[in-house]
Design a protein around this motif. Structure first.
Motif, mmCIF file in Angstrom:
data_model
loop_
_atom_site.group_PDB
_atom_site.id
_atom_site.type_symbol
_atom_site.label_atom_id
_atom_site.label_comp_id
_atom_site.label_asym_id
_atom_site.label_seq_id
_atom_site.Cartn_x
_atom_site.Cartn_y
_atom_site.Cartn_z
ATOM 1 N N HIS A 63 0.817 -1.220 0.000
ATOM 2 C CA HIS A 63 0.000 0.000 0.000
ATOM 3 C C HIS A 63 0.849 1.268 0.000
ATOM 4 N N SER A 64 2.150 1.129 -0.082
ATOM 5 C CA SER A 64 3.031 2.304 -0.045
ATOM 6 C C SER A 64 2.877 3.134 -1.318
ATOM 7 N N ASP A 65 3.094 4.445 -1.186
ATOM 8 C CA ASP A 65 3.039 5.329 -2.353
ATOM 9 C C ASP A 65 4.153 4.991 -3.339
ATOM 10 N N LEU A 66 5.313 4.638 -2.803
ATOM 11 C CA LEU A 66 6.463 4.340 -3.647
ATOM 12 C C LEU A 66 7.267 3.211 -3.011
ATOM 13 N N ILE A 67 7.610 2.223 -3.818
ATOM 14 C CA ILE A 67 8.369 1.056 -3.342
ATOM 15 C C ILE A 67 9.698 1.019 -4.083
ATOM 16 N N TYR A 68 10.782 0.876 -3.340
ATOM 17 C CA TYR A 68 12.103 0.675 -3.932
ATOM 18 C C TYR A 68 12.513 -0.770 -3.696
ATOM 19 N N VAL A 69 12.980 -1.429 -4.735
ATOM 20 C CA VAL A 69 13.438 -2.811 -4.635
ATOM 21 C C VAL A 69 14.960 -2.804 -4.687
ATOM 22 N N LEU A 70 15.572 -3.377 -3.639
ATOM 23 C CA LEU A 70 17.031 -3.395 -3.549
ATOM 24 C C LEU A 70 17.571 -4.788 -3.835
ATOM 25 N N GLU A 71 18.687 -4.835 -4.520
ATOM 26 C CA GLU A 71 19.401 -6.096 -4.737
ATOM 27 C C GLU A 71 20.894 -5.799 -4.750
ATOM 28 N N LYS A 72 21.627 -6.481 -3.878
ATOM 29 C CA LYS A 72 23.074 -6.305 -3.775
ATOM 30 C C LYS A 72 23.445 -4.836 -3.577
ATOM 31 N N GLY A 73 22.671 -4.153 -2.730
ATOM 32 C CA GLY A 73 23.011 -2.787 -2.379
ATOM 33 C C GLY A 73 22.622 -1.735 -3.395
ATOM 34 N N LYS A 74 21.861 -2.104 -4.423
ATOM 35 C CA LYS A 74 21.470 -1.130 -5.440
ATOM 36 C C LYS A 74 19.963 -1.164 -5.649
ATOM 37 N N ILE A 75 19.408 0.008 -6.008
ATOM 38 C CA ILE A 75 17.990 0.073 -6.367
ATOM 39 C C ILE A 75 17.850 -0.456 -7.791
ATOM 40 N N ILE A 76 17.033 -1.509 -7.947
ATOM 41 C CA ILE A 76 16.858 -2.085 -9.284
ATOM 42 C C ILE A 76 15.446 -1.860 -9.833
ATOM 43 N N GLN A 77 14.496 -1.494 -8.956
ATOM 44 C CA GLN A 77 13.146 -1.180 -9.396
ATOM 45 C C GLN A 77 12.550 -0.138 -8.460
ATOM 46 N N ALA A 78 11.625 0.653 -8.987
ATOM 47 C CA ALA A 78 10.901 1.623 -8.161
ATOM 48 C C ALA A 78 9.538 1.871 -8.783
ATOM 49 N N GLY A 79 8.527 2.004 -7.921
ATOM 50 C CA GLY A 79 7.187 2.264 -8.412
ATOM 51 C C GLY A 79 6.155 1.839 -7.383
ATOM 52 N N SER A 80 4.891 1.952 -7.736
ATOM 53 C CA SER A 80 3.828 1.475 -6.862
ATOM 54 C C SER A 80 3.706 -0.040 -7.002
ATOM 55 N N HIS A 81 2.948 -0.656 -6.102
ATOM 56 C CA HIS A 81 2.731 -2.106 -6.172
ATOM 57 C C HIS A 81 2.122 -2.490 -7.517
ATOM 58 N N GLU A 82 1.129 -1.734 -7.951
ATOM 59 C CA GLU A 82 0.449 -2.049 -9.219
ATOM 60 C C GLU A 82 1.419 -1.950 -10.395
ATOM 61 N N GLU A 83 2.300 -0.975 -10.363
ATOM 62 C CA GLU A 83 3.282 -0.824 -11.451
ATOM 63 C C GLU A 83 4.302 -1.951 -11.443
#
Length: 206
Positions: free
Chosen positions: A169-189
């Motif tokens: 339900h977060s406005d913005l989600i950052y996905v981290l892998e090995k210390g780097k942001i690899i994805q960002a967006g809402s859950h639906e995106e």
């Protein structure tokens, strides 16, 4: 991936380079340290409780500006929002129940919820939950998150987690892998990005 390290930069538990993190538009290094930390409610993975009563543990951050009478409704309300009030009422002496060292006489989920209640009691402008719902079941987690979303004086929330249900339900989600942001967006995106990491987490946990 360094989620905790990243979050620890905000209250300056680790030093951050100048002009990299801003709070209310001000470089965090320009804030007096006490003033900065007074703005933040931080719940870490290690839910720390004092060898004192439930009430004193939850009201810990209120001593500076609230009397005992003023603290009581704030403690009860924050405990209700953290979904731990019913558990407290079932204890031998309710809010006057003495906790063991580091909360040894309550469950892991209760420890987490008590520390969330402590953070909520001061109504901080910024609430940070560092994997702070990992020890509660899915139903309780959903109740806590629902209570957070429904607060009248809602603040900014930064939540780190492994469970998609915690952040969906977060406005913005950052996905981290090995210390780097690899994805960002809402859950639906993010769930539309098939075969990428967030989508794989979602499918596994679903």
């Amino acid at each position: 991936s360094g989620k905790t390290t990243l979050l620890n930069l905000i209250p300056r538990l680790y030093p951050a380079p100048d002009k990299t993190i801003f709070f209310d538009g001000i470089d965090i290094n320009e804030w007096p340290l006490k003033d900065l930390r007074d703005q933040i409610g931080y719940v870490s993975q290690d839910a720390f409780l004092f060898n004192d009563t439930v009430f004193e543990n939850v009201s810990f951050g209120l001593f500076q500006w609230a009397t005992q009478t003023q603290r009581e409704p704030l403690v009860v309300e924050s405990s209700q929002r953290a979904a731990v009030h019913p558990d407290i009422c079932r204890m031998d002496k309710a809010y006057e129940t003495q906790l063991g060292e580091r909360g040894s006489n309550v469950s892991g989920g209760q420890r987490q919820r008590l520390t969330i209640a402590r953070a909520l009691a001061t109504e901080p402008p910024l609430l940070i939950l560092d994997d702070a719902l990992s020890a509660v079941d899915m139903q309780t987690e959903e109740l806590i998150l629902k209570n957070l979303r429904e607060r009248k004086n809602r603040n900014t929330e930064i939540i780190s987690a492994h469970r998609v249900s915690t952040v969906k339900h977060s406005d913005l989600i950052y996905v981290l892998e090995k210390g780097k942001i690899i994805q960002a967006g809402s859950h639906e995106e993010l769930i539309k990005q098939r075969n990428r990491l967030y989508w794989r987490f979602y499918e596994q946990q679903r």
